[in-house]
Design an enzyme around this catalytic site. Structure first.
Site, PDB file in Angstrom:
ATOM      1  N   HIS A   1      -7.936  -5.456  -0.132  1.00 26.98           N
ATOM      2  CA  HIS A   1      -6.682  -4.767   0.198  1.00 26.98           C
ATOM      3  C   HIS A   1      -5.940  -5.587   1.250  1.00 26.98           C
ATOM      4  CE1 HIS A   1      -4.163  -1.229  -0.117  1.00 26.98           C
ATOM      5  NE2 HIS A   1      -4.162  -1.062   1.193  1.00 26.98           N
TER       6      HIS A   1
ATOM      7  N   ASP B   1      -9.959  -4.532  -4.606  1.00 34.69           N
ATOM      8  CA  ASP B   1      -9.373  -3.624  -3.621  1.00 34.69           C
ATOM      9  C   ASP B   1     -10.194  -2.336  -3.526  1.00 34.69           C
ATOM     10  OD1 ASP B   1      -7.737  -1.843  -2.136  1.00 34.69           O
ATOM     11  OD2 ASP B   1      -5.912  -2.806  -2.858  1.00 34.69           O
TER      12      ASP B   1
ATOM     13  N   SER C   1       0.826  -1.200   0.000  1.00 29.78           N
ATOM     14  CA  SER C   1       0.000   0.000   0.000  1.00 29.78           C
ATOM     15  C   SER C   1       0.873   1.268   0.000  1.00 29.78           C
ATOM     16  CB  SER C   1      -0.974  -0.041   1.189  1.00 29.78           C
ATOM     17  OG  SER C   1      -2.001   0.913   1.046  1.00 29.78           O
TER      18      SER C   1
END
Length: 222
Positions: free
Chosen positions: A203, A172, A118
């Site tokens: 995610h 996601d 991320s």
């Protein structure tokens, strides 16, 4: 030089000859990916030093100014139009310092993998593209290319030799799949060799991804 970020180190064997600097996501810390060391099948490889740094804390705009560990501020949900360039560049220097320490301890850049999830993925690309030597690899998980408009002008020619692993969940809700695909296309247009993986997940990470990561690590440090 700012003080080295606090971090967790795990060595798979004495006197490691490979280093993996793994950067966490927004609001997490270095502990977040410590469990993955046990899950990766890296049997038969030389000793590896995993370095899991903790980002500094800062108010994060998108979370109402709540103070948390973050590599840079997130000011808008689209992740593109209003980027925290100053924060990205400041954290880039901190990641570079971690790479420099591994080199000082005897591990060359060609045996150092920069990895991130991320926000950590964004920092992996922010730093790895500009690093003046080829790294063993850039592992980019569930993230995106920051400052994409200047990546081509700012990237170091040496980084073109660094293999890139990109993985993303098609569902996601945090970093849209299309954003990751756009990042891949930019990297490929700049001449990077990208190994791309898409998974039926949100995610997060999944077992298939962990297995693919282990295979890729074996390939780039062989």
């Amino acid at each position: 030089m700012s003080q080295l970020l606090e971090n967790i180190e795990i060595e798979t064997a004495p006197n490691p000859s490979i280093a993996i600097v793994w950067l966490h996501g927004l609001g997490a810390d270095g502990n977040d990916f410590v469990p993955i060391v046990r899950e990766l099948d890296l049997s038969g490889l030389p000793g590896i030093r995993f370095v899991f740094p903790h980002a500094n804390t800062m108010p994060v705009t998108i979370n109402g100014g709540y103070v948390m560990r973050s590599w840079y501020d997130i000011v808008a949900t689209d992740l593109v139009r209003r980027e925290d360039e100053a924060g990205l560049r400041a954290s880039q220097l901190q990641v570079e310092a971690l790479i420099a320490r591994e080199k000082e301890r005897g591990i060359p850049a060609s045996r150092i993998i920069l990895a991130g999830f991320s926000q950590g993925c964004a920092m992996t690309l922010q730093t790895g593209l500009r690093h003046p030597e080829p790294l063993a690899g850039m592992m980019c998980l569930s993230g995106y290319l920051p400052l994409a408009g200047v990546a081509g002008a700012e990237r170091h020619e040496a980084s073109l030799k660094t293999p890139v692993f990109m993985a993303h969940g098609v569902q996601d809700p945090v970093v849209p799949f299309a954003r990751a695909e756009d990042s891949r296309k930019v990297l490929e247009s700049l001449g990077y060799q990208v190994e791309w993986h898409a998974y039926q997940m949100q995610h997060t990470l999944c077992l298939e991804e962990v297995q693919d990561i282990a295979k890729w690590i074996r390939k780039v440090v062989a």
